[in-house]
Design a protein around this motif. Structure first.
Motif, PDB file in Angstrom:
ATOM      1  N   VAL A 123       0.823  -1.208   0.000  1.00 28.67           N
ATOM      2  CA  VAL A 123       0.000   0.000   0.000  1.00 28.67           C
ATOM      3  C   VAL A 123       0.864   1.268   0.000  1.00 28.67           C
ATOM      4  O   VAL A 123       0.550   2.241  -0.703  1.00 28.67           O
ATOM      5  N   ILE A 124       1.971   1.278   0.757  1.00 28.29           N
ATOM      6  CA  ILE A 124       2.838   2.465   0.788  1.00 28.29           C
ATOM      7  C   ILE A 124       3.525   2.656  -0.556  1.00 28.29           C
ATOM      8  O   ILE A 124       3.660   3.776  -1.058  1.00 28.29           O
ATOM      9  N   GLU A 125       3.931   1.546  -1.157  1.00 29.87           N
ATOM     10  CA  GLU A 125       4.567   1.610  -2.475  1.00 29.87           C
ATOM     11  C   GLU A 125       3.623   2.192  -3.514  1.00 29.87           C
ATOM     12  O   GLU A 125       4.018   3.020  -4.338  1.00 29.87           O
ATOM     13  N   ARG A 126       2.353   1.771  -3.457  1.00 30.47           N
ATOM     14  CA  ARG A 126       1.371   2.277  -4.428  1.00 30.47           C
ATOM     15  C   ARG A 126       1.029   3.748  -4.147  1.00 30.47           C
ATOM     16  O   ARG A 126       0.813   4.531  -5.070  1.00 30.47           O
ATOM     17  N   GLU A 127       1.014   4.113  -2.882  1.00 35.58           N
ATOM     18  CA  GLU A 127       0.788   5.522  -2.546  1.00 35.58           C
ATOM     19  C   GLU A 127       1.914   6.377  -3.118  1.00 35.58           C
ATOM     20  O   GLU A 127       1.667   7.445  -3.686  1.00 35.58           O
ATOM     21  N   GLN A 128       3.138   5.900  -2.992  1.00 34.05           N
ATOM     22  CA  GLN A 128       4.276   6.637  -3.521  1.00 34.05           C
ATOM     23  C   GLN A 128       4.192   6.764  -5.037  1.00 34.05           C
ATOM     24  O   GLN A 128       4.532   7.812  -5.605  1.00 34.05           O
ATOM     25  N   TYR A 129       3.726   5.713  -5.683  1.00 30.07           N
ATOM     26  CA  TYR A 129       3.572   5.735  -7.143  1.00 30.07           C
ATOM     27  C   TYR A 129       2.647   6.882  -7.560  1.00 30.07           C
ATOM     28  O   TYR A 129       2.967   7.656  -8.465  1.00 30.07           O
ATOM     29  N   TYR A 130       1.505   6.989  -6.900  1.00 31.71           N
ATOM     30  CA  TYR A 130       0.553   8.034  -7.270  1.00 31.71           C
ATOM     31  C   TYR A 130       1.045   9.419  -6.867  1.00 31.71           C
ATOM     32  O   TYR A 130       0.771  10.406  -7.567  1.00 31.71           O
ATOM     33  N   MET A 131       1.759   9.508  -5.756  1.00 33.56           N
ATOM     34  CA  MET A 131       2.308  10.803  -5.373  1.00 33.56           C
ATOM     35  C   MET A 131       3.322  11.290  -6.397  1.00 33.56           C
ATOM     36  O   MET A 131       3.344  12.475  -6.754  1.00 33.56           O
ATOM     37  N   ASP A 132       4.163  10.387  -6.885  1.00 34.70           N
ATOM     38  CA  ASP A 132       5.159  10.757  -7.900  1.00 34.70           C
ATOM     39  C   ASP A 132       4.490  11.120  -9.219  1.00 34.70           C
ATOM     40  O   ASP A 132       4.942  12.033  -9.930  1.00 34.70           O
ATOM     41  N   LEU A 133       3.409  10.423  -9.537  1.00 30.56           N
ATOM     42  CA  LEU A 133       2.717  10.662 -10.802  1.00 30.56           C
ATOM     43  C   LEU A 133       1.926  11.962 -10.790  1.00 30.56           C
ATOM     44  O   LEU A 133       1.982  12.757 -11.729  1.00 30.56           O
ATOM     45  N   ILE A 134       1.206  12.189  -9.708  1.00 29.97           N
ATOM     46  CA  ILE A 134       0.262  13.304  -9.656  1.00 29.97           C
ATOM     47  C   ILE A 134       0.855  14.567  -9.044  1.00 29.97           C
ATOM     48  O   ILE A 134       0.480  15.676  -9.400  1.00 29.97           O
ATOM     49  N   LYS A 135       1.786  14.397  -8.110  1.00 24.78           N
ATOM     50  CA  LYS A 135       2.383  15.521  -7.389  1.00 24.78           C
ATOM     51  C   LYS A 135       1.293  16.401  -6.770  1.00 24.78           C
ATOM     52  O   LYS A 135       1.138  17.577  -7.116  1.00 24.78           O
ATOM     53  N   PRO A 136       0.540  15.831  -5.830  1.00 23.52           N
ATOM     54  CA  PRO A 136      -0.606  16.537  -5.243  1.00 23.52           C
ATOM     55  C   PRO A 136      -0.207  17.762  -4.431  1.00 23.52           C
ATOM     56  O   PRO A 136       0.783  17.743  -3.694  1.00 23.52           O
ATOM     57  N   GLN A 137      -0.984  18.829  -4.578  1.00 26.38           N
ATOM     58  CA  GLN A 137      -0.643  20.110  -3.971  1.00 26.38           C
ATOM     59  C   GLN A 137      -0.795  20.123  -2.452  1.00 26.38           C
ATOM     60  O   GLN A 137      -0.091  20.853  -1.754  1.00 26.38           O
ATOM     61  N   TYR A 138      -1.744  19.331  -1.927  1.00 25.17           N
ATOM     62  CA  TYR A 138      -2.002  19.376  -0.493  1.00 25.17           C
ATOM     63  C   TYR A 138      -1.026  18.518   0.323  1.00 25.17           C
ATOM     64  O   TYR A 138      -0.974  18.654   1.539  1.00 25.17           O
ATOM     65  N   ASN A 139      -0.281  17.642  -0.309  1.00 29.43           N
ATOM     66  CA  ASN A 139       0.698  16.833   0.417  1.00 29.43           C
ATOM     67  C   ASN A 139       1.916  17.686   0.761  1.00 29.43           C
ATOM     68  O   ASN A 139       2.496  18.318  -0.125  1.00 29.43           O
ATOM     69  N   ILE A 140       2.299  17.701   2.020  1.00 28.06           N
ATOM     70  CA  ILE A 140       3.412  18.557   2.436  1.00 28.06           C
ATOM     71  C   ILE A 140       4.737  17.802   2.482  1.00 28.06           C
ATOM     72  O   ILE A 140       5.784  18.394   2.719  1.00 28.06           O
ATOM     73  N   VAL A 141       4.709  16.477   2.317  1.00 28.51           N
ATOM     74  CA  VAL A 141       5.940  15.692   2.211  1.00 28.51           C
ATOM     75  C   VAL A 141       5.893  14.915   0.903  1.00 28.51           C
ATOM     76  O   VAL A 141       4.820  14.660   0.361  1.00 28.51           O
ATOM     77  N   GLU A 142       7.041  14.558   0.414  1.00 30.57           N
ATOM     78  CA  GLU A 142       7.113  13.871  -0.871  1.00 30.57           C
ATOM     79  C   GLU A 142       7.286  12.364  -0.737  1.00 30.57           C
ATOM     80  O   GLU A 142       7.271  11.650  -1.730  1.00 30.57           O
ATOM     81  N   ILE A 143       7.471  11.884   0.502  1.00 29.12           N
ATOM     82  CA  ILE A 143       7.664  10.457   0.734  1.00 29.12           C
ATOM     83  C   ILE A 143       6.421   9.875   1.385  1.00 29.12           C
ATOM     84  O   ILE A 143       5.969  10.370   2.422  1.00 29.12           O
TER      85      ILE A 143
END
Length: 240
Positions: A123-143
C-alpha cells in the motif's frame, strides 16, 4: 486527457456491481488516472464512503472541485481513516493543508476517489507511485508513509500557512461546539422523599455536586429509577 472522456472510459471499463460517480467540474486539474471508485460529493456520499470501504486497504485521492488541488493518502482501513477526516474536532486541531481545506471549502466541494485497492504489503509503495505521478498540492511531504518525527521544512511550513482557517470557519466551529454541549445538558428535578422537597438543577453535574455524589451516580439513578442515598428521587425536568 479530457476529463469527460476519462470518466466515460472509466465507467465503461469498470462497469461492475460497484457504485460509480462522476463530476462535471471542468475547472479541476485531473490526471491520467483511472480510479476504482469516484465519489463526486464527499458530503452527500459520506455514508457510502464509510460503509463500502470498511476494512479495505488502498490509496485514495481528495480533489478540491473549486481549485483542482489534490491530496494523496493511503490506509490499511480506509473507512477508519475517513472517520478521522469527517471529525470536525480532528480537522480543527490539524495544520495539514488537506484538513484545513476540507474545513474551509466543505466536503460538498470535494471529490473522493479510491485510486486503488491493494494489500498491506504494497500500500505504501502504491501511494508513492501516485504521489510521484500526480504531485498533489495538499501533500506537504514527498515520501509516502508516516510523517512521525518529520521536521517540516520552511517550504512545508509556508504551505501550511497558506491554508489558514478563515474567521468564519473558526466561528462556525466554536458555535457548533457550544450548541452540542448545550444539547447534552439535561435539566432534572431531585425530590427528597422524606420531606417532599423538590430542587431543580440545570445538569446532572450540578445535581451531583449539590448531593455530594458523582455525575455518573445521578445518571444511573435517573436511568434505573432508583434512589440516591436512599433519599433522593431523580427525574427529568419536562418543560412544556
Amino acid at each position: 486527457m479530457n476529463f469527460f472522456l476519462h470518466l466515460f472510459k472509466t465507467n465503461r471499463l469498470l462497469s461492475t456491481s460497484r457504485r460509480y460517480y462522476s463530476s462535471v467540474n471542468p475547472n479541476s486539474k485531473f490526471y491520467d488516472v483511472k480510479p476504482v471508485v469516484i465519489y463526486a460529493n464527499a458530503d452527500e456520499d459520506k455514508l457510502n464512503i464509510l460503509a463500502y470501504n470498511r476494512k479495505k486497504i488502498g490509496v485514495y485521492r481528495w480533489i478540491n472541485k473549486i481549485n483542482g488541488n489534490a491530496y494523496i493518502g493511503s490506509s490499511v482501513n480506509i473507512s477508519v481513516r475517513m472517520y478521522t477526516y469527517y471529525s470536525l474536532r480532528s480537522l480543527a486541531k490539524s495544520n495539514r493543508p488537506i484538513d484545513r481545506a476540507l474545513l474551509k471549502y466543505g466536503f460538498s466541494n470535494f471529490i473522493l476517489e479510491i485510486l486503488e485497492y491493494c494489500d498491506k504489503n504494497n500500500v505504501i509503495e502504491r501511494e508513492q507511485y501516485y504521489m510521484d505521478l500526480i504531485k498533489p498540492q495538499y501533500n506537504i511531504v514527498e515520501i509516502a508513509g508516516s510523517t512521525l518525527g518529520y521536521k517540516h521544512t520552511p517550504e512545508s511550513l509556508s504551505k501550511m500557512r497558506d491554508f489558514v482557517l478563515s474567521d468564519e470557519v473558526r466561528n462556525r466551529k466554536a458555535l457548533s461546539t457550544v450548541n452540542a454541549t448545550a444539547a447534552r445538558r439535561i435539566s432534572i428535578i431531585v425530590k427528597n422523599i422524606k420531606t417532599n422537597d423538590k430542587s431543580e438543577y440545570a445538569s446532572l453535574t450540578d445535581a451531583g455536586k449539590a448531593l455530594g455524589v458523582s455525575r455518573a451516580s445521578v445518571s444511573q439513578a435517573l436511568l434505573n429509577n432508583r434512589l440516591l442515598k436512599k433519599t433522593y428521587f431523580v427525574t427529568k425536568n419536562i418543560k412544556t
